[in-house]
Design an enzyme around this catalytic site. Structure first.
Site, PDB file in Angstrom:
ATOM      1  N   ILE A 182      -5.887 -32.533   0.783  1.00 53.79           N
ATOM      2  CA  ILE A 182      -6.564 -31.249  -0.226  1.00 53.79           C
ATOM      3  C   ILE A 182      -7.013 -31.253  -1.430  1.00 53.79           C
ATOM      4  O   ILE A 182      -5.989 -31.758  -1.980  1.00 53.79           O
ATOM      5  CB  ILE A 182      -6.201 -30.224   0.229  1.00 53.79           C
ATOM      6  N   CYS A 183      -8.417 -31.465  -1.851  1.00 54.92           N
ATOM      7  CA  CYS A 183      -7.859 -32.017  -3.457  1.00 54.92           C
ATOM      8  C   CYS A 183      -8.803 -30.319  -3.870  1.00 54.92           C
ATOM      9  O   CYS A 183      -9.556 -29.716  -3.972  1.00 54.92           O
ATOM     10  CB  CYS A 183      -9.320 -32.412  -4.007  1.00 54.92           C
ATOM     11  N   ALA A 184      -7.725 -29.435  -4.549  1.00 56.90           N
ATOM     12  CA  ALA A 184      -7.449 -28.285  -5.080  1.00 56.90           C
ATOM     13  C   ALA A 184      -7.013 -28.210  -5.825  1.00 56.90           C
ATOM     14  O   ALA A 184      -5.349 -28.211  -5.795  1.00 56.90           O
ATOM     15  CB  ALA A 184      -7.326 -27.150  -3.655  1.00 56.90           C
TER      16      ALA A 184
END
Length: 153
Positions: free
Chosen positions: A92-94
């Protein structure tokens, strides 16, 4: 596991057991303080209506100073959500899992953020660099230096 991490995780687990999780979030497994699993279902009308996803948290001894390694579980029976900020390997790119992590965040707060991120998604598409990233990605998503340039999805 450090004393601080163990105390914090024990407190968070106690809160989950006594107060419960937010609607659509279910604790699936928390046998130890190394790995927890939560089921995430997006509530209301969304592109993911009727689907649920398994979210894995892995904790290191520096938790909560250090963010947990969080990813969607991908195996023979499960796929990651198709989302512009979620790679097909579940990473996840968060920013809250990276440079905007704060020790005041909790596991359930991260679950709610992932639930909200899915609920607000406008298009079912993978990140632009999905194929390249998945080919070269480390096993632990925390070892990736993501570029956080789009928070509109």
């Amino acid at each position: 596991m450090s004393s601080i991490a163990s105390k914090r995780l024990a407190k968070e687990l106690r809160e989950v057991h006594t107060s419960g999780c937010p609607v659509g979030i279910t604790l699936v497994q928390a046998d130890d303080f190394e790995k927890w699993l939560f089921s995430i279902e997006v509530m209301g009308e969304s592109l993911y209506k009727g689907q649920s996803f398994l979210l894995q948290f892995r904790f290191d001894p520096q938790y909560p100073i250090s963010a947990p390694a969080v990813q969607f579980v991908v195996d023979n029976t499960r796929k990651a959500p198709v989302h512009p900020h979620i790679y097909s390997n579940g990473h996840i790119c968060a920013s809250i899992l990276g440079n905007e992590w704060s020790p005041v965040l909790s596991v359930t707060a991260v679950c709610v953020t992932m639930q909200s991120m899915l609920a607000s998604c406008k298009s079912l598409e993978l990140p632009e660099d999905n194929d390249r990233y998945v080919r070269h990605a480390p096993e632990n998503p925390k070892k990736t230096r993501f570029m956080y340039h789009d928070d509109t999805v």
